[in-house]
Design a protein around this motif. Structure first.
Motif, PDB file in Angstrom:
ATOM      1  N   LEU A 168       1.024  -1.322   0.016  1.00  0.00           N
ATOM      2  CA  LEU A 168       0.237   0.138  -0.104  1.00  0.00           C
ATOM      3  C   LEU A 168       0.914   1.200  -0.001  1.00  0.00           C
ATOM      4  CD1 LEU A 168      -2.660  -1.239   2.557  1.00  0.00           C
ATOM      5  CD2 LEU A 168      -3.073  -0.850   0.061  1.00  0.00           C
ATOM      6  N   THR A 169       1.995   1.187   0.804  1.00  0.00           N
ATOM      7  CA  THR A 169       2.957   2.162   0.523  1.00  0.00           C
ATOM      8  C   THR A 169       3.336   2.549  -0.937  1.00  0.00           C
ATOM      9  OG1 THR A 169       3.715   1.963   2.672  1.00  0.00           O
ATOM     10  CG2 THR A 169       5.085   3.281   1.334  1.00  0.00           C
ATOM     11  N   GLY A 199       1.191   6.770  -7.140  1.00  0.00           N
ATOM     12  CA  GLY A 199      -0.117   7.297  -7.176  1.00  0.00           C
ATOM     13  C   GLY A 199      -1.011   6.374  -7.835  1.00  0.00           C
ATOM     14  N   VAL A 200      -1.411   5.215  -7.403  1.00  0.00           N
ATOM     15  CA  VAL A 200      -2.301   4.375  -7.834  1.00  0.00           C
ATOM     16  C   VAL A 200      -3.576   4.751  -7.354  1.00  0.00           C
ATOM     17  CG1 VAL A 200      -3.316   1.814  -7.653  1.00  0.00           C
ATOM     18  CG2 VAL A 200      -0.680   2.393  -7.916  1.00  0.00           C
ATOM     19  N   PRO A 201      -4.569   5.040  -8.011  1.00  0.00           N
ATOM     20  CA  PRO A 201      -5.930   5.408  -7.902  1.00  0.00           C
ATOM     21  C   PRO A 201      -6.416   4.640  -6.646  1.00  0.00           C
ATOM     22  CG  PRO A 201      -5.787   5.492 -10.163  1.00  0.00           C
ATOM     23  CD  PRO A 201      -4.582   4.553  -9.681  1.00  0.00           C
ATOM     24  N   TYR A 202      -7.068   5.195  -5.736  1.00  0.00           N
ATOM     25  CA  TYR A 202      -7.539   4.542  -4.562  1.00  0.00           C
ATOM     26  C   TYR A 202      -8.616   3.309  -5.075  1.00  0.00           C
ATOM     27  CZ  TYR A 202      -5.700   8.044  -1.210  1.00  0.00           C
ATOM     28  OH  TYR A 202      -4.769   8.742  -0.435  1.00  0.00           O
ATOM     29  N   GLY A 203      -9.409   3.546  -5.979  1.00  0.00           N
ATOM     30  CA  GLY A 203     -10.400   2.513  -6.317  1.00  0.00           C
ATOM     31  C   GLY A 203      -9.579   1.225  -6.980  1.00  0.00           C
ATOM     32  N   GLU A 204      -8.411   1.278  -7.083  1.00  0.00           N
ATOM     33  CA  GLU A 204      -7.712   0.471  -7.937  1.00  0.00           C
ATOM     34  C   GLU A 204      -6.746  -0.462  -7.074  1.00  0.00           C
ATOM     35  OE1 GLU A 204      -5.777   1.930 -11.332  1.00  0.00           O
ATOM     36  OE2 GLU A 204      -7.760   2.810 -12.292  1.00  0.00           O
ATOM     37  N   ARG A 205      -6.585   0.099  -5.798  1.00  0.00           N
ATOM     38  CA  ARG A 205      -5.614  -0.323  -4.768  1.00  0.00           C
ATOM     39  C   ARG A 205      -5.789  -1.776  -4.315  1.00  0.00           C
ATOM     40  NH1 ARG A 205      -3.153   5.094  -1.724  1.00  0.00           N
ATOM     41  NH2 ARG A 205      -2.793   6.341  -3.800  1.00  0.00           N
ATOM     42  N   GLU A 206      -7.092  -2.057  -4.122  1.00  0.00           N
ATOM     43  CA  GLU A 206      -7.200  -3.524  -3.582  1.00  0.00           C
ATOM     44  C   GLU A 206      -6.801  -4.521  -4.713  1.00  0.00           C
ATOM     45  OE1 GLU A 206     -11.010  -6.239  -2.207  1.00  0.00           O
ATOM     46  OE2 GLU A 206     -11.220  -4.007  -2.133  1.00  0.00           O
ATOM     47  N   HIS A 207      -7.096  -4.151  -5.961  1.00  0.00           N
ATOM     48  CA  HIS A 207      -6.718  -4.831  -7.219  1.00  0.00           C
ATOM     49  C   HIS A 207      -5.171  -4.768  -7.338  1.00  0.00           C
ATOM     50  CE1 HIS A 207      -6.591  -6.688 -11.166  1.00  0.00           C
ATOM     51  NE2 HIS A 207      -5.972  -5.598 -11.712  1.00  0.00           N
ATOM     52  N   PHE A 208      -4.459  -3.943  -7.133  1.00  0.00           N
ATOM     53  CA  PHE A 208      -2.983  -3.827  -7.035  1.00  0.00           C
ATOM     54  C   PHE A 208      -2.336  -4.655  -6.120  1.00  0.00           C
ATOM     55  CE2 PHE A 208       1.029  -1.767  -6.013  1.00  0.00           C
ATOM     56  CZ  PHE A 208       1.883  -1.563  -7.276  1.00  0.00           C
ATOM     57  N   ARG A 263       0.490   9.624 -18.125  1.00  0.00           N
ATOM     58  CA  ARG A 263       0.941  10.473 -19.356  1.00  0.00           C
ATOM     59  C   ARG A 263      -0.240  11.406 -19.911  1.00  0.00           C
ATOM     60  NH1 ARG A 263       6.216  11.382 -21.030  1.00  0.00           N
ATOM     61  NH2 ARG A 263       6.590   9.073 -20.642  1.00  0.00           N
ATOM     62  N   GLN A 264      -1.248  10.826 -19.946  1.00  0.00           N
ATOM     63  CA  GLN A 264      -2.499  11.918 -20.290  1.00  0.00           C
ATOM     64  C   GLN A 264      -2.806  12.884 -19.291  1.00  0.00           C
ATOM     65  OE1 GLN A 264      -5.235   8.768 -21.103  1.00  0.00           O
ATOM     66  NE2 GLN A 264      -4.243   8.433 -23.276  1.00  0.00           N
ATOM     67  N   ALA A 265      -2.675  12.272 -18.009  1.00  0.00           N
ATOM     68  CA  ALA A 265      -3.153  13.321 -16.866  1.00  0.00           C
ATOM     69  C   ALA A 265      -2.297  12.891 -15.521  1.00  0.00           C
ATOM     70  CB  ALA A 265      -4.667  13.142 -16.341  1.00  0.00           C
ATOM     71  N   PRO A 266      -1.160  13.535 -15.423  1.00  0.00           N
ATOM     72  CA  PRO A 266      -0.303  13.260 -14.330  1.00  0.00           C
ATOM     73  C   PRO A 266      -0.808  13.704 -12.928  1.00  0.00           C
ATOM     74  CG  PRO A 266       1.031  14.527 -16.322  1.00  0.00           C
ATOM     75  CD  PRO A 266      -0.452  14.656 -16.409  1.00  0.00           C
ATOM     76  N   GLY A 267      -0.701  12.827 -12.213  1.00  0.00           N
ATOM     77  CA  GLY A 267      -1.199  12.962 -10.997  1.00  0.00           C
ATOM     78  C   GLY A 267      -0.127  13.238  -9.969  1.00  0.00           C
ATOM     79  N   ASP A 268      -0.240  13.124  -8.756  1.00  0.00           N
ATOM     80  CA  ASP A 268       0.607  13.730  -7.422  1.00  0.00           C
ATOM     81  C   ASP A 268       1.578  12.664  -7.279  1.00  0.00           C
ATOM     82  OD1 ASP A 268      -0.827  16.049  -7.582  1.00  0.00           O
ATOM     83  OD2 ASP A 268      -2.007  15.406  -5.888  1.00  0.00           O
ATOM     84  N   GLY A 269       1.594  11.469  -7.561  1.00  0.00           N
ATOM     85  CA  GLY A 269       2.632  10.592  -7.366  1.00  0.00           C
ATOM     86  C   GLY A 269       3.847  10.526  -7.956  1.00  0.00           C
ATOM     87  N   LEU A 270       4.842   9.817  -7.897  1.00  0.00           N
ATOM     88  CA  LEU A 270       5.938   9.781  -8.515  1.00  0.00           C
ATOM     89  C   LEU A 270       5.970   9.552  -9.957  1.00  0.00           C
ATOM     90  CD1 LEU A 270       9.231   9.688  -8.130  1.00  0.00           C
ATOM     91  CD2 LEU A 270       9.057   7.068  -8.313  1.00  0.00           C
TER      92      LEU A 270
END
Length: 444
Positions: free
Chosen positions: A186-187, A193-202, A238-245
């Protein structure tokens, strides 16, 4: 956790490196020397014990032969198949000399394997300056303690949520699966910057890649699925850079880092940052469960107080654990680019060099009885994160996770104890990353 860099084309792994792929590279090199690369020797079990013995342990301790070599032959021959000349380096000073001598010992894939660029796995682990320098500079700003501090509250929340999910009761709890694996997974989600809705899948994909009980085919399938997911994540970033690495690298460096490099970076963060940190968390929890003084030291420590780099209230405890456990047992392999004198041994150009971090971290330079765990031990730089230009870029992130997790575990479950006899614990055998296969405890 090691000096060794991840093989992601974009940079060093957060905590360590890709142990399975690293050993696959070693065995491919042997096959190249003998058969031109036409044989797959990536299965560790096919290698002779003359190669594997430095990776074995006696409980939590390196095998006694490593101590003998460190004291009597700090640079000794390591018999490898197919006539490959190799040396095992076990002395503290000698290991530091190899890891710090980038001009004399090469990580470059062309020097190491000599089988052509198309086989090059890429990344910092197989790069020398100036390529290594350029790639590392892309990442270094994001791994300063000042930048990482923004993750501290989220890491503490992750730890608390993981502990909340553990149900106290009479049944044993496997801390490997319920505590050690989810915290770094999870860290890494937070970092990338994995979206919250996808973190369980990740997290499911990440955990499946390191499932030690399943078949190899299942692990390979999970690896393919996670790589596919990470490639898709990079495309969206690449299309919409988030706040993560990933978003930061895209915004600040644009086309200077391509999608393949970014996906490789993300994969390196996952494979390097998950398995090594999870092993540290599990083995550290074992030490806590078996050592009453460890619980006393951590009782009352505020897990949210991370202190300075390498410091904080849990600092001495964490640093001694890193030295004592040395979960990454052998550093990334090096190749001598010219004849070099190392201690009393002359290393010839082209020779293969393997540095035992687990042996070097038990040297007498650490004071009285270095084979024992002693959190009151006077501070001295250990080699759990390596040394020199390839020192683990994510060392401070690893420390933050450990500083947060151990005090919180003791505060939440002060009466935690092993659910089985210590002799029944199952450790990984001859693994680059040392660890447990399970850690059953009672938390009532």
């Amino acid at each position: 956790m090691s000096e060794t860099d991840g093989k992601a084309r974009g940079g060093d792994s957060v905590i360590g490196f890709r142990p399975r792929r690293m050993w696959s590279w070693v065995t491919r090199r042997l096959a190249v020397r003998a058969f031109g690369g036409g044989v797959d020797l990536s299965d560790l079990s096919r290698l002779p014990d003359s190669v594997l013995w430095p990776l074995r342990r006696d409980g939590l301790d390196p095998v006694p032969e490593l101590s003998r070599r460190r004291e009597q032959e700090p640079v000794s021959p390591l018999p490898l198949p197919f006539g490959v000349r190799a040396w095992l380096v076990t002395g503290y000073d000698e290991v530091k000399a190899v890891l710090g001598h980038v001009d004399g010992f090469s990580n470059d894939f062309a020097n190491l394997a000599g089988i052509g660029a198309r086989h090059d796995p890429g990344g910092l682990g197989f790069a020398d300056p100036p390529v290594h320098t350029r790639l590392r500079r892309l990442l270094a700003p994001e791994f300063t303690m000042r930048r990482l501090r923004r993750l501290a509250p989220r890491i503490q929340t992750i730890v608390d949520e993981v502990l909340d999910a553990i149900e106290p009761g009479d049944a044993p709890v496997d801390l490997w699966r319920s505590f050690a694996l989810p915290i770094p997974s999870l860290t890494i989600c937070e970092l990338l910057g994995v979206p919250y809705g996808e973190r369980e899948h990740f997290q499911r994909l990440a955990t499946a890649r390191f499932d030690l009980t399943g078949a190899a085919g299942g692990s390979l399938t999970a690896m393919s699925e996670s790589l596919s997911y990470l490639s898709d994540l990079v495309t969206r970033q690449r299309q919409a850079p988030g706040d993560g690495l990933l978003g930061m690298l895209i915004r600040e460096h644009g086309d200077a880092v391509d999608d393949r490099e970014l996906a490789g970076l993300a994969d390196g963060l996952l494979t390097g940052g998950l398995e090594t940190t999870a092993s540290m968390l599990a083995l550290g929890a074992l030490v806590i469960a078996r050592e009453p003084r460890a619980k006393r030291l951590l009782t009352g420590v505020d897990p949210g107080d991370h202190g300075s780099v390498g410091g904080g209230p849990a600092g001495p405890f964490v640093e001694e654990l890193l030295r004592y456990l040395s979960v990454v047992q052998v550093a990334f392999p090096r190749c001598a680019v010219r004849d070099i004198q190392l201690g009393n041994v002359r290393i010839a150009a082209g020779d293969f060099v393997a540095c035992s971090l687990s042996a070097a971290n038990r040297a007498d330079v650490f004071g009285a009885d270095p084979q024992a765990f002693d959190p009151a031990r006077p501070a001295r730089p250990h080699l759990a994160f390596g040394h020199g230009a390839h020192r683990c870029i994510g060392a401070e992130l690893a420390r933050m996770e450990l500083h947060a997790a151990y005090p919180a575990l003791v505060r939440r479950f002060p009466r935690m104890r092993l659910a089985i006899d210590p002799g029944q614990l199952s450790f990984r055998d001859a693994s680059i990353v040392f660890g447990l296969q399970a850690l059953p405890v009672l938390v009532t």
